[in-house]
Design a protein around this motif. Structure first.
Motif, PDB file in Angstrom:
ATOM      1  N   LEU A   1    -112.843   2.346 -44.030  1.00 43.50           N
ATOM      2  CA  LEU A   1    -111.532   1.725 -44.249  1.00 43.50           C
ATOM      3  C   LEU A   1    -111.161   0.704 -43.182  1.00 43.50           C
ATOM      4  O   LEU A   1    -110.309  -0.156 -43.413  1.00 43.50           O
ATOM      5  CB  LEU A   1    -110.445   2.808 -44.296  1.00 43.50           C
ATOM      6  CG  LEU A   1    -110.542   3.841 -45.418  1.00 43.50           C
ATOM      7  CD1 LEU A   1    -109.426   4.868 -45.272  1.00 43.50           C
ATOM      8  CD2 LEU A   1    -110.491   3.177 -46.793  1.00 43.50           C
ATOM      9  N   GLY A   2    -111.756   0.826 -41.993  1.00 46.51           N
ATOM     10  CA  GLY A   2    -111.344  -0.037 -40.887  1.00 46.51           C
ATOM     11  C   GLY A   2    -109.938   0.259 -40.407  1.00 46.51           C
ATOM     12  O   GLY A   2    -109.222  -0.625 -39.929  1.00 46.51           O
ATOM     13  N   LEU A   3    -109.529   1.527 -40.541  1.00 44.88           N
ATOM     14  CA  LEU A   3    -108.187   1.962 -40.132  1.00 44.88           C
ATOM     15  C   LEU A   3    -108.312   3.265 -39.352  1.00 44.88           C
ATOM     16  O   LEU A   3    -109.251   4.041 -39.577  1.00 44.88           O
ATOM     17  CB  LEU A   3    -107.302   2.214 -41.366  1.00 44.88           C
ATOM     18  CG  LEU A   3    -106.850   1.001 -42.160  1.00 44.88           C
ATOM     19  CD1 LEU A   3    -106.359   1.427 -43.547  1.00 44.88           C
ATOM     20  CD2 LEU A   3    -105.736   0.260 -41.404  1.00 44.88           C
TER      21      LEU A   3
ATOM     22  N   ASP B   1    -119.629  13.954 -40.154  1.00 44.20           N
ATOM     23  CA  ASP B   1    -118.364  13.487 -39.578  1.00 44.20           C
ATOM     24  C   ASP B   1    -117.569  12.762 -40.661  1.00 44.20           C
ATOM     25  O   ASP B   1    -117.637  11.540 -40.794  1.00 44.20           O
ATOM     26  CB  ASP B   1    -118.658  12.562 -38.395  1.00 44.20           C
ATOM     27  CG  ASP B   1    -117.386  12.012 -37.742  1.00 44.20           C
ATOM     28  OD1 ASP B   1    -116.272  12.405 -38.159  1.00 44.20           O
ATOM     29  OD2 ASP B   1    -117.516  11.183 -36.825  1.00 44.20           O
ATOM     30  N   VAL B   2    -116.822  13.525 -41.443  1.00 49.79           N
ATOM     31  CA  VAL B   2    -116.113  12.933 -42.578  1.00 49.79           C
ATOM     32  C   VAL B   2    -114.975  12.023 -42.107  1.00 49.79           C
ATOM     33  O   VAL B   2    -114.731  10.964 -42.693  1.00 49.79           O
ATOM     34  CB  VAL B   2    -115.616  14.042 -43.546  1.00 49.79           C
ATOM     35  CG1 VAL B   2    -114.580  14.944 -42.900  1.00 49.79           C
ATOM     36  CG2 VAL B   2    -115.072  13.440 -44.831  1.00 49.79           C
ATOM     37  N   ARG B   3    -114.310  12.398 -41.022  1.00 52.13           N
ATOM     38  CA  ARG B   3    -113.230  11.541 -40.499  1.00 52.13           C
ATOM     39  C   ARG B   3    -113.783  10.201 -40.010  1.00 52.13           C
ATOM     40  O   ARG B   3    -113.274   9.136 -40.351  1.00 52.13           O
ATOM     41  CB  ARG B   3    -112.500  12.259 -39.353  1.00 52.13           C
ATOM     42  CG  ARG B   3    -111.245  11.514 -38.867  1.00 52.13           C
ATOM     43  CD  ARG B   3    -110.897  11.843 -37.423  1.00 52.13           C
ATOM     44  NE  ARG B   3    -111.936  11.379 -36.516  1.00 52.13           N
ATOM     45  CZ  ARG B   3    -112.058  10.126 -36.097  1.00 52.13           C
ATOM     46  NH1 ARG B   3    -111.228   9.186 -36.507  1.00 52.13           N
ATOM     47  NH2 ARG B   3    -113.037   9.793 -35.283  1.00 52.13           N
TER      48      ARG B   3
ATOM     49  N   ALA C   1    -118.497  10.683 -51.858  1.00 49.56           N
ATOM     50  CA  ALA C   1    -117.191  11.261 -51.552  1.00 49.56           C
ATOM     51  C   ALA C   1    -116.345  10.327 -50.699  1.00 49.56           C
ATOM     52  O   ALA C   1    -115.125  10.209 -50.907  1.00 49.56           O
ATOM     53  CB  ALA C   1    -117.373  12.602 -50.843  1.00 49.56           C
ATOM     54  N   ILE C   2    -116.951   9.654 -49.734  1.00 47.95           N
ATOM     55  CA  ILE C   2    -116.217   8.691 -48.900  1.00 47.95           C
ATOM     56  C   ILE C   2    -115.714   7.537 -49.756  1.00 47.95           C
ATOM     57  O   ILE C   2    -114.581   7.066 -49.619  1.00 47.95           O
ATOM     58  CB  ILE C   2    -117.106   8.179 -47.747  1.00 47.95           C
ATOM     59  CG1 ILE C   2    -117.417   9.311 -46.759  1.00 47.95           C
ATOM     60  CG2 ILE C   2    -116.446   6.992 -47.034  1.00 47.95           C
ATOM     61  CD1 ILE C   2    -116.209   9.904 -46.059  1.00 47.95           C
ATOM     62  N   GLU C   3    -116.557   7.078 -50.689  1.00 46.76           N
ATOM     63  CA  GLU C   3    -116.136   5.990 -51.583  1.00 46.76           C
ATOM     64  C   GLU C   3    -114.965   6.446 -52.459  1.00 46.76           C
ATOM     65  O   GLU C   3    -114.027   5.671 -52.717  1.00 46.76           O
ATOM     66  CB  GLU C   3    -117.314   5.543 -52.442  1.00 46.76           C
ATOM     67  CG  GLU C   3    -117.152   4.172 -53.065  1.00 46.76           C
ATOM     68  CD  GLU C   3    -116.851   3.079 -52.045  1.00 46.76           C
ATOM     69  OE1 GLU C   3    -116.010   2.202 -52.358  1.00 46.76           O
ATOM     70  OE2 GLU C   3    -117.422   3.090 -50.929  1.00 46.76           O
ATOM     71  N   ALA C   4    -114.993   7.693 -52.916  1.00 48.39           N
ATOM     72  CA  ALA C   4    -113.898   8.211 -53.737  1.00 48.39           C
ATOM     73  C   ALA C   4    -112.598   8.281 -52.944  1.00 48.39           C
ATOM     74  O   ALA C   4    -111.508   8.012 -53.480  1.00 48.39           O
ATOM     75  CB  ALA C   4    -114.259   9.593 -54.283  1.00 48.39           C
ATOM     76  N   LEU C   5    -112.685   8.627 -51.664  1.00 51.58           N
ATOM     77  CA  LEU C   5    -111.477   8.635 -50.819  1.00 51.58           C
ATOM     78  C   LEU C   5    -110.923   7.226 -50.655  1.00 51.58           C
ATOM     79  O   LEU C   5    -109.700   7.013 -50.702  1.00 51.58           O
ATOM     80  CB  LEU C   5    -111.798   9.250 -49.455  1.00 51.58           C
ATOM     81  CG  LEU C   5    -111.937  10.776 -49.433  1.00 51.58           C
ATOM     82  CD1 LEU C   5    -112.605  11.236 -48.146  1.00 51.58           C
ATOM     83  CD2 LEU C   5    -110.568  11.448 -49.595  1.00 51.58           C
ATOM     84  N   ALA C   6    -111.805   6.249 -50.476  1.00 55.72           N
ATOM     85  CA  ALA C   6    -111.354   4.858 -50.376  1.00 55.72           C
ATOM     86  C   ALA C   6    -110.675   4.420 -51.673  1.00 55.72           C
ATOM     87  O   ALA C   6    -109.652   3.715 -51.659  1.00 55.72           O
ATOM     88  CB  ALA C   6    -112.539   3.951 -50.050  1.00 55.72           C
TER      89      ALA C   6
ATOM     90  N   SER D   1    -110.826  17.288 -56.757  1.00 54.01           N
ATOM     91  CA  SER D   1    -109.957  16.107 -56.816  1.00 54.01           C
ATOM     92  C   SER D   1    -109.491  15.667 -55.439  1.00 54.01           C
ATOM     93  O   SER D   1    -109.401  16.467 -54.508  1.00 54.01           O
ATOM     94  CB  SER D   1    -108.708  16.402 -57.670  1.00 54.01           C
ATOM     95  OG  SER D   1    -109.060  16.757 -58.981  1.00 54.01           O
ATOM     96  N   ASN D   2    -109.198  14.366 -55.336  1.00 54.79           N
ATOM     97  CA  ASN D   2    -108.460  13.822 -54.203  1.00 54.79           C
ATOM     98  C   ASN D   2    -107.039  13.525 -54.661  1.00 54.79           C
ATOM     99  O   ASN D   2    -106.827  13.035 -55.771  1.00 54.79           O
ATOM    100  CB  ASN D   2    -109.078  12.509 -53.709  1.00 54.79           C
ATOM    101  CG  ASN D   2    -110.445  12.689 -53.091  1.00 54.79           C
ATOM    102  OD1 ASN D   2    -110.719  13.704 -52.465  1.00 54.79           O
ATOM    103  ND2 ASN D   2    -111.311  11.691 -53.252  1.00 54.79           N
TER     104      ASN D   2
END
Length: 349
Positions: A114-116, A105-107, A49-54, A18-19
């Motif tokens: 995200l552009g942040l 490079d997950v970060r 996984a990156i999409e799920a974080l977004a 989970s996130n």
């Protein structure tokens, strides 16, 4: 539930399943009181996984009523091992098992998505940072602490002057792999414990769920051959033993005494290395009935050797709100990263 146009940072805690997300205003107020969880999709690979974080970020903003343009930065934590910049170990990891994750490079990937700005810590460091800020409050930026987070492995974090010490390669605070003296800790005829990392006699080989399954239970079941756990597969028995400990079972208390002794020896090393103001214990072993939890922390304290001057100023405490600690810890880190001008201010939690 928004906060009337006040800028915010978002904390994202990535786990194996989970996130969890939280939102922190720049004046130091958390807008989320509990868990905001969605599936992490890490087993589906980096892109999913990156999409799920977004999606977790979008969900937290929707829950709190905060417009996206008010988000100034994002904090991200994941299980390790990973570099200080959020690059997953080239050797892989328990949670990031597919080859595509090795050296990923997950970060940086989340930052591009995200552009942040994204600030990264591993999950042990994030929980350590949150425990530090909750415990010390307004004094957090002038205090130091060491945290041991007992889970499948043993995570941790070292905080100095309110900030996590990451180290040159991002692997400072990997307290599970610190070697400790075994003399007087092991029982009669007990084999030296081995860790999945290849070390013998590190803290994680004793104070972790993996250590219970690999090293502690096989020994203690020979001392208590008629124990009900002897009929269970080791992996299941390892997860059940805490419940026995809560009920005062002799085998379980012997086993957890060894874990507490190991943590005490780790904290003794810390006392001679960083001399912190506070020692925090977190994880499943203390997410237990109050009597067991208090007994375990007291046993850790009993086996931590401090000088008289240190004992006068040091405190022992539990990591609070562990389910939320990761997301909140990296939110605090993201907020501190924004405060690059002037004196750092404590976060109100």
């Amino acid at each position: 539930m928004g906060s009337a146009g006040v800028p915010v940072v978002v904390g994202l805690d990535n786990g194996g399943t989970s996130n969890n997300a939280t939102v922190l205003t720049v004046d130091g107020r958390f807008l989320v009181d509990g868990l905001l969880e969605i599936p992490s999709e890490v087993r589906a690979g980096p892109e999913a996984a990156i999409e799920a974080l977004a999606q977790a970020l979008d969900g937290a903003l929707a829950q709190t009523g905060v417009p996206r343009e008010l988000v100034q930065a994002v904090g991200l934590d994941t299980p390790g091992p990973a570099s200080a910049d959020g690059v997953i170990s080239s050797r892989g990891s328990t949670n990031f098992s597919q080859p595509a994750w090795r050296g990923f490079d997950v970060r940086g990937a989340l930052e591009r998505r995200l552009g942040l700005p994204v600030i990264y810590h591993n999950d042990g460091n994030a929980a350590a940072l949150y425990a530090h800020h909750v415990h010390f409050g307004a004094d957090a930026m002038g205090r130091s602490s060491v945290s041991a987070i007992v889970g499948t492995g043993l995570g941790g974090g070292v905080v100095e002057s309110g900030r996590v010490i990451a180290g040159a390669a991002g692997m400072a605070g990997e307290l599970g792999h610190v070697h400790i003296p075994l003399t007087g800790l092991l029982g009669p005829g007990q084999a030296e414990p081995t860790c999945a990392c290849g070390f013998t006699g590190d803290v994680e080989s004793i104070a972790s769920l993996t250590g219970i399954e690999r090293n502690l239970l096989p020994y203690w079941l020979t001392r208590y051959p008629d124990h009900p756990l002897a009929a269970e597969p080791l992996a299941r028995a390892a997860k059940l033993v805490r419940g026995y400990g809560e009920r005062g079972d002799a085998l379980a208390r012997d086993l957890f005494t060894q874990q507490a002794m190991a943590l005490g020896r780790l904290f003794t090393v810390a006392a001679n290395f960083t001399d912190p103001h506070a020692y925090f214990v977190g994880g499943g072993v203390v997410e237990a009935a109050p009597e067991f939890r208090d007994w375990f922390l007291a046993t850790v304290r009993e086996h931590t050797v401090l000088r008289e001057e240190q004992a006068a100023v040091a405190t022992f405490a539990l990591v609070p709100d562990r389910d939320m600690a990761g997301a909140r810890g990296v939110a605090i880190a993201a907020l501190e990263a924004l405060r690059t001008v002037g004196e750092p201010r404590p976060v109100v939690v």
